[in-house]
Design an enzyme around this catalytic site. Sequence first.
Site, mmCIF file in Angstrom:
data_model
loop_
_atom_site.group_PDB
_atom_site.id
_atom_site.type_symbol
_atom_site.label_atom_id
_atom_site.label_comp_id
_atom_site.label_asym_id
_atom_site.label_seq_id
_atom_site.Cartn_x
_atom_site.Cartn_y
_atom_site.Cartn_z
ATOM 1 N N THR A 73 2.265 -0.816 -7.011
ATOM 2 C CA THR A 73 1.579 -0.710 -8.247
ATOM 3 C C THR A 73 2.167 0.234 -9.344
ATOM 4 O O THR A 73 2.561 -0.178 -10.540
ATOM 5 C CB THR A 73 -0.193 -0.640 -8.384
ATOM 6 N N TRP A 74 2.125 1.398 -8.856
ATOM 7 C CA TRP A 74 2.524 2.468 -9.616
ATOM 8 C C TRP A 74 4.083 2.415 -9.767
ATOM 9 O O TRP A 74 4.619 2.555 -10.927
ATOM 10 C CB TRP A 74 2.351 3.715 -8.612
ATOM 11 N N HIS A 116 7.803 -7.468 -1.127
ATOM 12 C CA HIS A 116 7.232 -6.791 0.154
ATOM 13 C C HIS A 116 8.398 -7.370 1.420
ATOM 14 O O HIS A 116 7.929 -6.858 2.454
ATOM 15 C CB HIS A 116 6.063 -7.273 0.313
ATOM 16 N N ARG A 125 6.149 5.744 1.810
ATOM 17 C CA ARG A 125 4.875 6.478 2.004
ATOM 18 C C ARG A 125 4.668 6.895 3.206
ATOM 19 O O ARG A 125 4.996 6.077 4.266
ATOM 20 C CB ARG A 125 3.720 5.664 1.293
ATOM 21 N N ARG A 139 -7.371 3.177 -5.802
ATOM 22 C CA ARG A 139 -8.673 3.861 -4.963
ATOM 23 C C ARG A 139 -8.623 5.344 -5.217
ATOM 24 O O ARG A 139 -9.460 5.694 -5.903
ATOM 25 C CB ARG A 139 -8.188 3.468 -3.515
ATOM 26 N N LYS A 171 0.888 -1.256 -0.106
ATOM 27 C CA LYS A 171 0.109 -0.087 0.074
ATOM 28 C C LYS A 171 0.894 1.299 -0.225
ATOM 29 O O LYS A 171 0.263 2.492 0.262
ATOM 30 C CB LYS A 171 -0.969 0.127 1.313
ATOM 31 N N SER A 172 2.253 1.074 -0.410
ATOM 32 C CA SER A 172 2.906 2.259 -0.475
ATOM 33 C C SER A 172 3.281 2.674 -1.727
ATOM 34 O O SER A 172 3.978 3.621 -2.196
ATOM 35 C CB SER A 172 4.191 2.150 0.375
HETATM 36 P P1 A3P Z 1 -4.875 4.916 -1.895
HETATM 37 O O1 A3P Z 1 -5.658 3.735 -1.360
HETATM 38 O O2 A3P Z 1 -4.503 5.915 -1.066
HETATM 39 O O3 A3P Z 1 -5.514 5.470 -2.992
HETATM 40 P P2 A3P Z 1 0.156 -0.512 -3.382
HETATM 41 O O4 A3P Z 1 0.305 -0.596 -5.065
HETATM 42 O O5 A3P Z 1 1.244 -0.771 -2.845
HETATM 43 O O6 A3P Z 1 -0.811 -1.675 -3.234
HETATM 44 O O7 A3P Z 1 -0.661 0.697 -3.162
HETATM 45 C C1 A3P Z 1 -1.930 1.142 -3.304
HETATM 46 C C2 A3P Z 1 -2.077 2.715 -3.422
HETATM 47 O O8 A3P Z 1 -1.450 3.193 -4.512
HETATM 48 C C3 A3P Z 1 -3.350 3.264 -3.314
HETATM 49 O O9 A3P Z 1 -3.372 4.323 -2.657
HETATM 50 C C4 A3P Z 1 -3.530 3.355 -4.826
HETATM 51 O O10 A3P Z 1 -4.609 4.124 -5.311
HETATM 52 C C5 A3P Z 1 -2.172 4.109 -5.163
HETATM 53 N N1 A3P Z 1 -1.994 4.025 -6.658
HETATM 54 C C6 A3P Z 1 -2.307 2.695 -7.463
HETATM 55 N N2 A3P Z 1 -1.718 3.162 -8.608
HETATM 56 C C7 A3P Z 1 -1.234 4.387 -8.604
HETATM 57 C C8 A3P Z 1 -0.739 5.333 -9.744
HETATM 58 N N3 A3P Z 1 -0.667 4.878 -11.107
HETATM 59 N N4 A3P Z 1 -0.443 6.462 -9.188
HETATM 60 C C9 A3P Z 1 -0.413 7.080 -8.005
HETATM 61 N N5 A3P Z 1 -1.208 6.030 -7.138
HETATM 62 C C10 A3P Z 1 -1.583 4.968 -7.523
#
Ligand code: A3P
Length: 314
Positions: free
Chosen positions: A71-72, A130, A154, A280, A67-68
């Site tokens: 994915t991005w 992770h 994050r 999200r 969640k930090s």
């Molecule tokens: P939020 O829940 O605050 O929106 P992970 O990829 O480590 O699981 O983290 C998920 C978080 O990254 C979520 O945060 C998600 O919305 C955000 N996220 C996913 N894709 C993104 C992107 N392309 N750019 C910016 N944030 C992104």
Amino acid sequence: GGQGNGGVTAIAELTISSLPLETRCAPFPLRQHGGFWLPETFLPGLEAARARFEPRPSDVLLASFPKSGTTWLKALAFATLNRAAYPPSGEGHPLRRRGPHDCVQFLESALVVSDDMFASLPSPRLLSTHLPYSLLPEGVKADSSGCRIVYICRDPKDVLVSWWLFTKKALGTQDGPTNGGNKPMLSNGPYWRHVLEYWAESKRRPQKVLFLRYEEMTRETTSNVRKLAEFMGCPFSGEEEADGVPDAIVGLCSFDHLRSLEVNRNGANDFNIKNDSFYRKGVAGDWANYLSPEMAAQLDLVIDDELRSSGFSF
Ligand code: A3P
């Protein structure tokens, strides 16, 4: 050598069941190992990776706490590293058909325990994890392996809120992770220790570990992608800059673009988690809409205490 896969798995299972168990991070049973609470399902993969993963000098490992911004980072690094084969603006780009989690696999993924551990992937390989730094395979950490690590960090309050909403939505649990004493129980935690380990290593060996911050990346995405490209050994040429390649990568991997793709709206990843649950809101500071000032202050207190004298701050 000589040991069958079944042997490795059986030994790992035996050890795993004797590790301290934590069930408050619904729906993942966690086991305490090396000072961290790790999802039980990834422990055989961890053992297999430590026993059999063979790093190559061109490997890049993307490390993160869940969640930090995993994915991005996966999307950005994949698009950057593979831009010669797949121009970011091309219609046939893999990220337009597959989710970032299927383009970049987890090192500790249980799915690969029984096969050749990424040996068949062409170089340069891009993998993710992770795992905390201290539990990475020794070969990955060694200077001599040449392989590089990129960490994304994050704001802990955003990580907590993102985790909580993710577990509720993606995994269908009623409650998110509950309170462990006065500290939230999150898979792969404690978070501060996860961050501190990678941060300390990035200070010690900046050529080995690149430490990125989600908040900075949202503010200055393109310059962070340039930094990422340089670190991975594939800086953008003057011609690529003139052609707008860095910006094209940023656009391809933007929250709005990735989220709008069919595969990310209706697909699921190899772990059967719906892809849309990884998108999200995608902004910094959204915790303020979920945590009361009192809750935030309490969390800050815990984290300040844990970071004291480390020299690091979020
Ligand atoms: P939020 O829940 O605050 O929106 P992970 O990829 O480590 O699981 O983290 C998920 C978080 O990254 C979520 O945060 C998600 O919305 C955000 N996220 C996913 N894709 C993104 C992107 N392309 N750019 C910016 N944030 C992104």
